[in-house]
Design an enzyme around this catalytic site. Structure first.
Site, short mmCIF file in Angstrom:
data_model
loop_
_atom_site.label_atom_id
_atom_site.label_comp_id
_atom_site.label_asym_id
_atom_site.label_seq_id
_atom_site.Cartn_x
_atom_site.Cartn_y
_atom_site.Cartn_z
CG ASP A 86 -1.92 1.14 1.23
OD1 ASP A 86 -2.37 1.67 0.08
OD2 ASP A 86 -2.03 1.67 2.27
CG ASP A 119 -2.25 7.25 0.77
OD1 ASP A 119 -1.48 8.10 0.60
OD2 ASP A 119 -3.30 6.91 0.19
#
Length: 270
Positions: free
Chosen positions: A31, A33
């Site tokens: 991922d 963020d």
């Protein structure tokens, strides 16, 4: 299956070659963020500057912003986030401590690293520029998931799909997904074709999960707090992981690297 989905699957398949290929490298999905990029810290600082609040990471009790202090209703939150992304602030976000070293360690182990993010493709170019600034050459592709409108410009490194993270990780045959969202972790680890998940970070928002119906105004923080008579309701909620689900917590990148090293020795992943 729609033609667009079929095209997307074909592109995803190309990122994860068949096992018989001598050039095959196992995939790890990462991922963006708050796993690589300190997004929520940046957002909190922006919010404080514009609205005079005292927000920090400890106030992000939930993944969805409107369930946290000072954000307002879902509609008000959406307008704030839209305004934030109109700036170039996201390009100046700080890197998560240890991420550069952790990513390099995974590359040295021979993994093909692919970013899978729910960011809007409208910030695709800025996102890729940020990745190349801090992780030059580390990621070959950046996959944007979610029900977003078609982007008018995507580089060859960027893939837009309306598939979920669970579907993308399954199609990539990812050995593991590293993600800070409890919602994504549960979805991917309990899917029909489950992906092993490392739930990343000692973050308040992944200590509990947001449930169906959380987009209603009544679920905004101020309204919930008033309805509870000021009671700290969030402290009574916690993430429940079904027994046997391939989901484990890692608090930082050093734990990620140690987990991968041990999992390879134990045969959990290749």
């Amino acid at each position: 299956m729609a033609d667009s989905d079929a095209s997307t699957l074909a592109r995803l398949a190309a990122l994860s070659p068949p096992k018989e290929s001598i050039h095959d490298r196992p995939v790890i999905a990462v991922d963006l963020d708050d796993v690589l990029c300190q997004t929520n810290l940046l957002v909190a600082r922006w919010h404080n500057e514009h609205f005079g609040t005292q927000m920090d990471l400890s106030h992000f009790y939930y993944y969805y912003y409107w369930k946290n202090p000072w954000w307002g209703t879902p509609k008000e939150t959406h307008l704030k986030v839209t305004d934030f992304y109109k700036t170039d602030r996201i390009f100046h976000a700080e890197i998560v401590p240890g991420a550069r070293e952790g990513i390099q360690a995974l590359r040295d182990m021979g993994y093909n690293l692919v970013i899978v993010t729910a960011r809007s493709p409208e910030v695709a170019d800025a996102s890729w520029q940020w990745v190349e600034k801090y992780f030059p050459g580390a990621f070959a592709h950046l996959v944007f998931t979610g029900q977003f409108k078609d982007a008018h410009k995507l580089h060859h490194n960027e893939i837009l799909t309306n598939l979920s993270k669970a579907q993308v990780c399954a199609d990539l045959k990812a050995q593991v997904l590293i993600d800070d969202s409890a919602e994504n972790a549960i979805q991917c680890s309990t899917a029909l074709s489950p992906t092993r998940v490392l739930l990343f970070g000692d973050y308040a928002w992944n200590q509990r999960i947001s449930k169906a119906g959380d987009g209603d105004d009544s679920m905004s923080f101020d309204r919930r707090l008033a309805a509870c008579g000021g009671k700290e309701f969030w402290k009574e909620e916690s993430l429940m992981v079904p027994e046997g689900v391939p989901l484990e917590r890692v608090k930082d990148w050093s734990e990620v690297v140690r987990w991968v090293e041990n999992a390879r020795k134990e045969g959990k992943i290749v």
